[in-house]
Scaffold this active site. Structure first.
Site, short mmCIF file in Angstrom:
data_model
loop_
_atom_site.label_atom_id
_atom_site.label_comp_id
_atom_site.label_asym_id
_atom_site.label_seq_id
_atom_site.Cartn_x
_atom_site.Cartn_y
_atom_site.Cartn_z
N TYR A 207 0.83 -1.21 0.00
CA TYR A 207 0.00 0.00 0.00
C TYR A 207 0.86 1.26 0.00
O TYR A 207 0.43 2.29 -0.51
CB TYR A 207 -0.90 0.05 1.25
CG TYR A 207 -2.22 -0.66 1.12
CD1 TYR A 207 -2.28 -2.01 0.78
CD2 TYR A 207 -3.42 0.01 1.35
CE1 TYR A 207 -3.50 -2.67 0.69
CE2 TYR A 207 -4.64 -0.64 1.26
CZ TYR A 207 -4.67 -1.97 0.92
OH TYR A 207 -5.89 -2.61 0.83
N LYS B 55 3.07 -15.36 2.62
CA LYS B 55 3.27 -16.11 1.37
C LYS B 55 4.76 -16.37 1.28
O LYS B 55 5.46 -15.94 0.35
CB LYS B 55 2.73 -15.28 0.18
CG LYS B 55 2.68 -16.01 -1.14
CD LYS B 55 1.61 -17.08 -1.22
CE LYS B 55 1.70 -17.83 -2.54
NZ LYS B 55 0.75 -18.98 -2.61
N ASP C 72 -3.09 -18.30 0.78
CA ASP C 72 -4.13 -18.99 -0.01
C ASP C 72 -4.82 -20.06 0.84
O ASP C 72 -6.04 -20.21 0.82
CB ASP C 72 -3.56 -19.57 -1.32
CG ASP C 72 -2.24 -20.30 -1.14
OD1 ASP C 72 -1.63 -20.23 -0.04
OD2 ASP C 72 -1.79 -20.95 -2.10
N ASP D 226 -6.47 -6.93 4.22
CA ASP D 226 -7.59 -6.28 3.55
C ASP D 226 -8.50 -7.34 2.93
O ASP D 226 -9.72 -7.33 3.12
CB ASP D 226 -7.05 -5.34 2.46
CG ASP D 226 -8.16 -4.67 1.67
OD1 ASP D 226 -9.13 -4.21 2.30
OD2 ASP D 226 -8.06 -4.63 0.43
N ASP E 260 -12.48 -8.95 4.38
CA ASP E 260 -13.75 -8.96 3.64
C ASP E 260 -14.32 -10.37 3.59
O ASP E 260 -15.52 -10.59 3.73
CB ASP E 260 -13.57 -8.45 2.19
CG ASP E 260 -13.82 -6.96 2.05
OD1 ASP E 260 -13.44 -6.21 2.98
OD2 ASP E 260 -14.37 -6.53 1.02
C1 IPM Z 1 -10.43 -1.19 4.02
C2 IPM Z 1 -10.64 -0.58 2.65
C3 IPM Z 1 -9.46 0.32 2.32
C4 IPM Z 1 -8.21 -0.54 2.33
C5 IPM Z 1 -9.60 1.07 0.97
C6 IPM Z 1 -10.85 1.90 0.90
C7 IPM Z 1 -8.38 1.91 0.68
O1 IPM Z 1 -10.83 -1.57 1.70
O2 IPM Z 1 -10.30 -0.43 4.99
O3 IPM Z 1 -10.41 -2.42 4.11
O4 IPM Z 1 -7.89 -1.19 1.33
O5 IPM Z 1 -7.54 -0.55 3.37
MG MG Z 2 -10.98 -3.52 2.50
#
Ligand code: IPM
Ligand code: MG
Length: 342
Positions: free
Chosen positions: A137, A179, A212, A236, A240
């Site tokens: 990042y 990884k 993975d 990240d 999710d």
């Molecule tokens: C998160 C989001 C952010 C990230 C984006 C919006 C930059 O997806 O906080 O998980 O990737 O960190």
């Molecule tokens: Mg995110």
């Protein structure tokens, strides 16, 4: 003196979920709120996603509460155009918030709202500990018309400080995700984590899991996990994925800590431009982020627990926003939670 909180509603559904969160906070305590434009809204007003003035206000606050940033209006592949996400990354870096905590604990009332079978998710209680200010990042980026690169870099010190957070947060086990069969940064990560473990946390179990394989285990055996320690981008993606264990990404809060100054508290979900303005956004991840702020940012444990239990009880009574398969709008969800705080 009331605690001073900087609020950053941002874009899309951001303002729609921030306003109810302030009502919820108002029901448990006395706070002073200072709102600033942020993300796309700040690009429109000031040309940048995070102004120096907003960053300075955040630094001086007791905590920062953020809703969400981004939207199609500011989506571009032009490397020179300002992006709403730069505000978020600038804030994380500017406040030195290297430790991002994302607790994933599906509520029994929502076991059947998850796309995964109840038997699979029952009893899951894990914490994603994501490194937030390093890795790909923040590495150097290059771009020509026909090529591009993003550097992923970590120092041993950056790895050690986030690993320490994970070992301290774990009940009994840290699953360090990397990884290391491919990436040099992962091999350094593994070495540093192993070394810290043997020096300071020998009583905690440590396992190394390839990313993975971790992605697979998260949906095949989520109960296996306690603390998941990982670098910025893996964290990240995995968070999710883990969100779906709770039924909806609209349920997951996060806390970003580590600097000497205030922490930053925000839902894991984005600005959901597709449903913005319709009054149907699920505000629960925002409320739960406010609860994390009360707990980790302001050390108000009983107020934090009150908000969490109000959310839980509203769900037990049948509250379901559209993302959870129901028909309750943002206002109705807010009233259902406030009813348990009065
Ligand atoms: C998160 C989001 C952010 C990230 C984006 C919006 C930059 O997806 O906080 O998980 O990737 O960190
Ligand atoms: Mg995110």
């Amino acid at each position: 003196m009331p605690h001073r909180i900087v609020t950053l509603p941002g874009d899309g559904i951001g303002p729609e979920i921030m306003a109810p969160a302030l009502q919820v906070l108002g029901a448990v305590g006395d706070f002073e709120f200072e709102e600033h434009t942020f993300g796309g809204a700040s690009i429109d007003a000031h040309g940048v996603a995070l102004t120096d003035e907003t960053l300075a206000s955040c630094r001086g606050a007791d905590a920062v509460l953020l809703a969400a940033v981004g939207g199609p209006r500011w989506d571009t592949t032009d490397p020179h155009a300002p992006r709403p996400e730069q505000g978020l990354l600038g804030l994380r870096k500017g406040l030195e918030l290297f430790a991002n905590l994302r607790p994933v604990k599906p509520l029994p009332a929502l076991y059947d709202a998850s796309p995964l079978r109840r038997e699979l998710i029952e009893g899951t209680d894990l914490l994603v500990v994501r490194e937030l200010t390093g890795g790909i990042y923040f590495g150097e980026k290059t771009r020509t018309a026909t090529s591009a690169s993003d550097v992923c870099a970590y120092t041993a010190e950056e790895v050690e400080r986030i690993a320490r957070v994970a070992f301290r947060s774990a009940r009994s086990r840290v699953s360090s995700v990397d990884k290391a069969n491919v990436l040099e940064t992962s091999r350094l990560w593994r070495e540093v984590v192993t070394d810290l473990h043997s020096r300071e946390f020998p009583h905690i179990l440590l396992e190394h899991v390839l990313v993975d394989n971790a992605a697979m285990q998260l949906v095949s055996a989520p109960r296996h996990f306690d603390a998941i320690l990982t670098e910025n981008m893996f964290g990240d993606i995995l968070s999710d994925e883990a969100a779906m264990l709770t039924g909806s990404i609209g349920m997951l809060p996060s806390a970003s800590l580590g600097g000497d100054g205030p922490g930053l508290f925000e839902p894991v979900h984005g600005s959901a431009p597709d449903i913005a303005g319709q009054g149907i956004a699920n505000p629960l991840a925002m409320f739960l982020s406010a609860a994390l702020m009360l707990r980790h940012g302001l050390r108000l444990e009983s107020e934090a627990a009150a908000v969490e239990s109000a959310v839980q009880r509203a769900l037990e009574e049948g509250l379901r926003t559209p993302d959870l398969g129901g028909g309750a709008g943002t206002d109705e969800a807010t009233r259902a939670v406030l009813a348990h705080l009065e």
